[in-house]
Design an enzyme around this catalytic site. Structure first.
Site, PDB file in Angstrom:
ATOM      1  N   ASP A   4     -14.813   3.662  -2.485  1.00 44.81           N
ATOM      2  CA  ASP A   4     -13.696   4.480  -2.002  1.00 44.81           C
ATOM      3  C   ASP A   4     -14.270   5.795  -1.468  1.00 44.81           C
ATOM      4  O   ASP A   4     -15.008   6.495  -2.164  1.00 44.81           O
ATOM      5  CB  ASP A   4     -12.715   4.755  -3.150  1.00 44.81           C
ATOM      6  CG  ASP A   4     -11.483   5.505  -2.665  1.00 44.81           C
ATOM      7  OD1 ASP A   4     -10.427   4.875  -2.510  1.00 44.81           O
ATOM      8  OD2 ASP A   4     -11.581   6.730  -2.452  1.00 44.81           O
TER       9      ASP A   4
ATOM     10  N   ASP B 203      -9.962   3.427   3.746  1.00 43.78           N
ATOM     11  CA  ASP B 203     -11.147   4.045   3.148  1.00 43.78           C
ATOM     12  C   ASP B 203     -11.665   3.359   1.889  1.00 43.78           C
ATOM     13  O   ASP B 203     -12.452   3.936   1.157  1.00 43.78           O
ATOM     14  CB  ASP B 203     -10.884   5.538   2.875  1.00 43.78           C
ATOM     15  CG  ASP B 203     -10.286   5.785   1.509  1.00 43.78           C
ATOM     16  OD1 ASP B 203      -9.451   4.984   1.070  1.00 43.78           O
ATOM     17  OD2 ASP B 203     -10.664   6.789   0.886  1.00 43.78           O
ATOM     18  N   GLU B 204     -11.211   2.129   1.638  1.00 39.04           N
ATOM     19  CA  GLU B 204     -11.746   1.469   0.452  1.00 39.04           C
ATOM     20  C   GLU B 204     -11.812  -0.036   0.606  1.00 39.04           C
ATOM     21  O   GLU B 204     -11.082  -0.623   1.398  1.00 39.04           O
ATOM     22  CB  GLU B 204     -10.936   1.828  -0.802  1.00 39.04           C
ATOM     23  CG  GLU B 204      -9.517   1.349  -0.782  1.00 39.04           C
ATOM     24  CD  GLU B 204      -8.728   1.903  -1.963  1.00 39.04           C
ATOM     25  OE1 GLU B 204      -8.688   1.237  -3.001  1.00 39.04           O
ATOM     26  OE2 GLU B 204      -8.181   3.016  -1.829  1.00 39.04           O
TER      27      GLU B 204
HETATM   28  N1  DCP Z   1      -3.672   8.866   3.143  1.00 31.73           N
HETATM   29  C1  DCP Z   1      -2.480   9.080   3.814  1.00 31.73           C
HETATM   30  N2  DCP Z   1      -1.312   9.189   3.111  1.00 31.73           N
HETATM   31  C2  DCP Z   1      -1.301   9.101   1.755  1.00 31.73           C
HETATM   32  C3  DCP Z   1      -2.497   8.867   1.058  1.00 31.73           C
HETATM   33  C4  DCP Z   1      -3.683   8.764   1.794  1.00 31.73           C
HETATM   34  O1  DCP Z   1      -2.496   9.162   5.044  1.00 31.73           O
HETATM   35  N3  DCP Z   1      -0.154   9.228   1.094  1.00 31.73           N
HETATM   36  C5  DCP Z   1      -4.935   8.789   3.907  1.00 31.73           C
HETATM   37  C6  DCP Z   1      -5.679  10.103   3.870  1.00 31.73           C
HETATM   38  C7  DCP Z   1      -6.808   9.870   2.926  1.00 31.73           C
HETATM   39  C8  DCP Z   1      -7.054   8.382   3.055  1.00 31.73           C
HETATM   40  O2  DCP Z   1      -5.791   7.807   3.367  1.00 31.73           O
HETATM   41  O3  DCP Z   1      -7.961  10.634   3.266  1.00 31.73           O
HETATM   42  C9  DCP Z   1      -7.606   7.767   1.785  1.00 31.73           C
HETATM   43  O4  DCP Z   1      -6.699   7.971   0.715  1.00 31.73           O
HETATM   44  P1  DCP Z   1      -7.181   8.180  -0.768  1.00 31.73           P
HETATM   45  O5  DCP Z   1      -6.021   7.966  -1.639  1.00 31.73           O
HETATM   46  O6  DCP Z   1      -8.394   7.340  -1.035  1.00 31.73           O
HETATM   47  O7  DCP Z   1      -7.542   9.726  -0.877  1.00 31.73           O
HETATM   48  P2  DCP Z   1      -8.778  10.537  -0.326  1.00 31.73           P
HETATM   49  O8  DCP Z   1      -9.848   9.655   0.189  1.00 31.73           O
HETATM   50  O9  DCP Z   1      -8.284  11.541   0.648  1.00 31.73           O
HETATM   51  O10 DCP Z   1      -9.284  11.318  -1.597  1.00 31.73           O
HETATM   52  P3  DCP Z   1     -10.074  10.772  -2.899  1.00 31.73           P
HETATM   53  O11 DCP Z   1     -11.387  11.487  -2.857  1.00 31.73           O
HETATM   54  O12 DCP Z   1      -9.245  11.176  -4.056  1.00 31.73           O
HETATM   55  O13 DCP Z   1     -10.206   9.281  -2.752  1.00 31.73           O
HETATM   56 CA    CA Z   2     -10.588   7.914  -1.020  1.00 26.55          CA
HETATM   57 CA    CA Z   3      -8.523   5.067  -1.160  1.00 25.85          CA
END
Ligand code: DCP
Ligand code: CA
Ligand code: CA
Length: 375
Positions: free
Chosen positions: A20, A118-119
């Site tokens: 992730d 992203d995962e």
């Molecule tokens: N995303 C989005 N709307 C959301 C949640 C996420 O558009 N409600 C997008 C933005 C994030 C990406 O998806 O960058 C990946 O979501 P993650 O939940 O994996 O969160 P992040 O990668 O941003 O942070 P973390 O380091 O906690 O994984």
């Molecule tokens: Ca993430």
């Molecule tokens: Ca994610």
């Protein structure tokens, strides 16, 4: 009556990695403009420019210290941290990075299940490097992603998807966590109940009412009681808290387009007929998109005339579309340009391409729906 006991099967033979990306959208923006990394960074349009509308897609870790998180209104984020820098998201760019990350995974295995932009889960039980240690492969992947894309990710390594996902979340950012079959139950017993996938805001109070606050409390409950209270999820939680989750890593072929076409034995001869057919086809396409949880930016109209000449014409938009009325109206606009029923119409088709999952745009999927690895 004594309860029938089936031995629970636990497949611990596999080697699964969950990767992730860390603060994905925000990290990509920081990479491309290092100045941003010095500030709390919110990926959303500034509420000032939107009249307070807009939603936070993500925020860097600096901004999270102010309580800012995904799915929060941009206005709220601004109130929590007025000095935060707001940058609108660039989904095209994130998709490209996502593909680059996928290409790195593919050096190690083809058994990849992307879960979102992203995962992904990787099954490396057998792999292209003949490497026995899944932990090493996870480290190689972190190294490759850092060296080649200047981005960080967190990795979880275990014998099933459920544990690998919990593991990747355990030390974020840049973390790597291994959960062995021997450690799994202890790890799970220590977890707060809301960390179990599927136990969301609605379920937590009900769990608490039954005295379940941690994995340990969950472990004490009988299978019967869990099923009675939580149905299918209870069945699955009874197993998960014992470290059991045998679902395979599903190699999902990403669909690039969704389309329907209809052939007419008796060629269509009137404008009204053609439009009525297009409306029906648009409806079918919208249904399929919904099933796939996708939306797309390009509409393609295909028309075959009685003399078998065929034309296709496409139109691309800035916005995603998925609704039947919108698909129909765009297809009929193209139709106006290319149509003409004089020759008789033998086939009509509409395809929506340039697809992306609905989730990328902040639309929450219902649990237990398609693509849920924990069902
Ligand atoms: N995303 C989005 N709307 C959301 C949640 C996420 O558009 N409600 C997008 C933005 C994030 C990406 O998806 O960058 C990946 O979501 P993650 O939940 O994996 O969160 P992040 O990668 O941003 O942070 P973390 O380091 O906690 O994984
Ligand atoms: Ca993430
Ligand atoms: Ca994610």
């Amino acid at each position: 009556m004594p309860e029938l006991q089936f031995p629970l099967k636990n497949d611990t033979s596999r080697k699964i990695i969950h990767i992730d990306m860390d603060a994905f959208f925000a990290s990509v923006e920081e990479r491309d403009n290092p100045e941003l990394a010095k500030h709390p960074l919110v990926i959303a349009r500034h509420p000032r420019d939107t009249g307070g509308k807009g939603v936070v897609t993500t925020a860097n870790y600096k901004a999270r210290q102010y309580g800012i998180h995904s799915a929060m209104s941009a206005q709220k984020a601004y109130e929590l941290c007025p000095k935060a820098v707001f940058v609108p998201g660039n989904h095209q760019k994130y998709r490209e990075v996502s593909h680059q990350v996928r290409a790195i995974f593919q050096r190690y295995t083809e058994v990849i299940e992307p879960m979102s932009i992203d995962e992904a889960y990787l099954d490396v039980t057998s792999n292209k490097k003949n490497e026995k240690s899944a932990l090493k492969i996870a480290r190689f992947i972190q190294r490759d992603i850092w060296q080649e894309l200047q981005l960080t990710c967190s990795a979880g390594v275990s014998y099933n998807k459920f544990l690998a996902k919990l593991a990747s979340d355990y030390h974020k950012p840049k973390g790597i966590t291994l959960i062995t079959p021997e450690d799994a139950v202890d790890f799970l017993k220590d977890l707060p109940i809301e960390k179990f996938y599927g136990v969301g805001k609605k379920t937590v109070p009900k769990m608490n009412e039954l005295g379940i606050f941690t994995g340990s409390d969950l472990y004490e409950k009988s299978e019967m009681e869990l099923i009675q209270n939580f149905g299918k999820m209870g069945y699955s939680l009874y197993r998960k808290v014992r470290g059991i989750h045998n679902a395979p890593v599903n190699v999902i072929r990403q669909r690039k387009s969704v389309g329907r076409e209809l052939t007419y034995g008796k060629p269509l001869a009137t404008e009204e007929e053609c439009l009525a057919q297009l409306r029906q086809i648009a409806e079918k396409v919208a249904e399929s998109l919904k099933k796939e949880q996708k939306h797309g930016k390009t509409v393609v109209l295909k028309v075959r005339y009685s003399d078998f000449t065929t034309i296709t014409k496409r139109k691309t938009f800035n916005e995603y579309i998925h609704e039947k009325d919108k698909i129909f109206s765009e297809a009929s606009l193209i139709w106006e340009e290319v149509g003409g029923v004089e020759k008789g119409i033998r086939l009509l088709g509409i395809t929506v391409t340039n697809l992306d999952p609905l989730t990328y745009e902040n639309i929450v999927l219902p649990l237990w729906d398609t693509g849920n690895p924990y069902s």
